[in-house]
Design a protein around this motif. Structure first.
Motif, short mmCIF file in Angstrom:
data_model
loop_
_atom_site.label_atom_id
_atom_site.label_comp_id
_atom_site.label_asym_id
_atom_site.label_seq_id
_atom_site.Cartn_x
_atom_site.Cartn_y
_atom_site.Cartn_z
N SER A 209 6.13 10.42 9.20
CA SER A 209 6.70 10.65 7.87
C SER A 209 6.08 11.91 7.30
CB SER A 209 6.38 9.47 6.95
OG SER A 209 6.92 8.27 7.46
N THR A 210 6.86 12.65 6.52
CA THR A 210 6.34 13.85 5.88
C THR A 210 5.61 13.45 4.61
OG1 THR A 210 8.18 15.14 6.75
CG2 THR A 210 6.99 16.09 4.90
N MET A 211 4.41 14.01 4.43
CA MET A 211 3.63 13.74 3.24
C MET A 211 4.38 14.27 2.03
SD MET A 211 0.94 12.26 2.12
CE MET A 211 -0.05 11.98 3.58
N THR B 131 -5.70 16.64 -1.52
CA THR B 131 -6.23 15.31 -1.80
C THR B 131 -5.14 14.28 -1.57
OG1 THR B 131 -7.75 16.21 -3.44
CG2 THR B 131 -7.31 13.86 -3.55
N LEU B 132 -5.50 13.20 -0.90
CA LEU B 132 -4.58 12.08 -0.70
C LEU B 132 -4.99 10.93 -1.61
CD1 LEU B 132 -4.28 12.03 3.19
CD2 LEU B 132 -2.86 13.24 1.53
N TYR B 133 -3.99 10.25 -2.13
CA TYR B 133 -4.22 9.10 -3.00
C TYR B 133 -3.59 7.87 -2.37
CZ TYR B 133 -5.30 12.67 -6.44
OH TYR B 133 -5.84 13.75 -7.09
N ASP C 171 -1.63 15.41 -3.43
CA ASP C 171 -1.59 16.10 -4.71
C ASP C 171 -0.82 17.43 -4.63
OD1 ASP C 171 -3.44 17.57 -3.26
OD2 ASP C 171 -4.89 17.72 -4.89
N GLY C 172 -0.45 17.86 -3.43
CA GLY C 172 0.31 19.10 -3.29
C GLY C 172 0.06 19.76 -1.96
N ASP C 173 0.45 21.02 -1.86
CA ASP C 173 0.26 21.80 -0.64
C ASP C 173 -1.22 21.87 -0.27
OD1 ASP C 173 2.99 22.35 -0.52
OD2 ASP C 173 2.78 24.22 -1.63
N LEU C 174 -1.49 22.26 0.96
CA LEU C 174 -2.86 22.47 1.42
C LEU C 174 -3.25 23.91 1.13
CD1 LEU C 174 -1.31 20.60 3.93
CD2 LEU C 174 -3.75 20.24 4.21
N ILE D 234 0.85 -1.19 0.00
CA ILE D 234 0.00 0.00 0.00
C ILE D 234 0.89 1.24 0.00
CG2 ILE D 234 -1.84 1.26 1.20
CD1 ILE D 234 -2.75 -1.48 0.31
N TYR D 235 0.54 2.21 -0.85
CA TYR D 235 1.28 3.45 -0.98
C TYR D 235 0.34 4.64 -0.76
CZ TYR D 235 4.81 0.60 -3.35
OH TYR D 235 5.75 -0.34 -3.66
N VAL D 236 0.90 5.78 -0.35
CA VAL D 236 0.12 7.01 -0.18
C VAL D 236 0.91 8.19 -0.76
CG1 VAL D 236 1.01 7.55 2.14
CG2 VAL D 236 -1.23 8.41 1.45
N LYS D 237 0.17 9.18 -1.29
CA LYS D 237 0.78 10.43 -1.73
C LYS D 237 -0.28 11.53 -1.66
CE LYS D 237 -0.07 10.63 -6.71
NZ LYS D 237 0.57 10.89 -8.00
#
Length: 99
Positions: A48-50, A87-89, A15-18, A10-13
């Motif tokens: 961990s840093t997003m 947005t988180l993916y 889409d950019g800054d808030l 499982i991975y997470v990322k």
């Protein structure tokens, strides 16, 4: 997680800054997270840093495994108040195949 006859990574990322509705920005470096497959409170774990690239958060997981996550936001004192969004993916792939 539901996986039949396979192991899953499982991975997470993000889409950019808030950003808020006034277009104020809170840098992605201020958003951190912790994860665990054994501790549902996700306490006392390394953060961990997003990032905008996929990061592994679950390695070789089998079916009927829960992946718990906790998110943190560190806003500077001078940050304008607001509701900040990004947005988180999440991506699940067969173990060892990578992104």
């Amino acid at each position: 997680l539901s996986a039949t006859n396979t192991l899953v990574d499982i991975y997470v990322k993000a889409d950019g800054d808030l950003h808020d509705s006034a277009l104020d920005t809170l840098g992605l470096g201020n958003e951190t997270y912790a994860f665990s497959t054994t501790d549902s409170t996700v306490s006392n774990l390394n953060k961990s840093t997003m990032a905008t690239n996929y990061n592994l958060i679950g390695n070789g997981l089998s079916g009927n495994v829960a992946l718990y996550m906790k998110f943190y936001l560190n806003a500077p004192a001078n940050q304008p108040a607001g509701t900040y969004l990004n947005t988180l993916y999440f991506k699940a792939v067969r173990h060892g195949q990578g992104i």
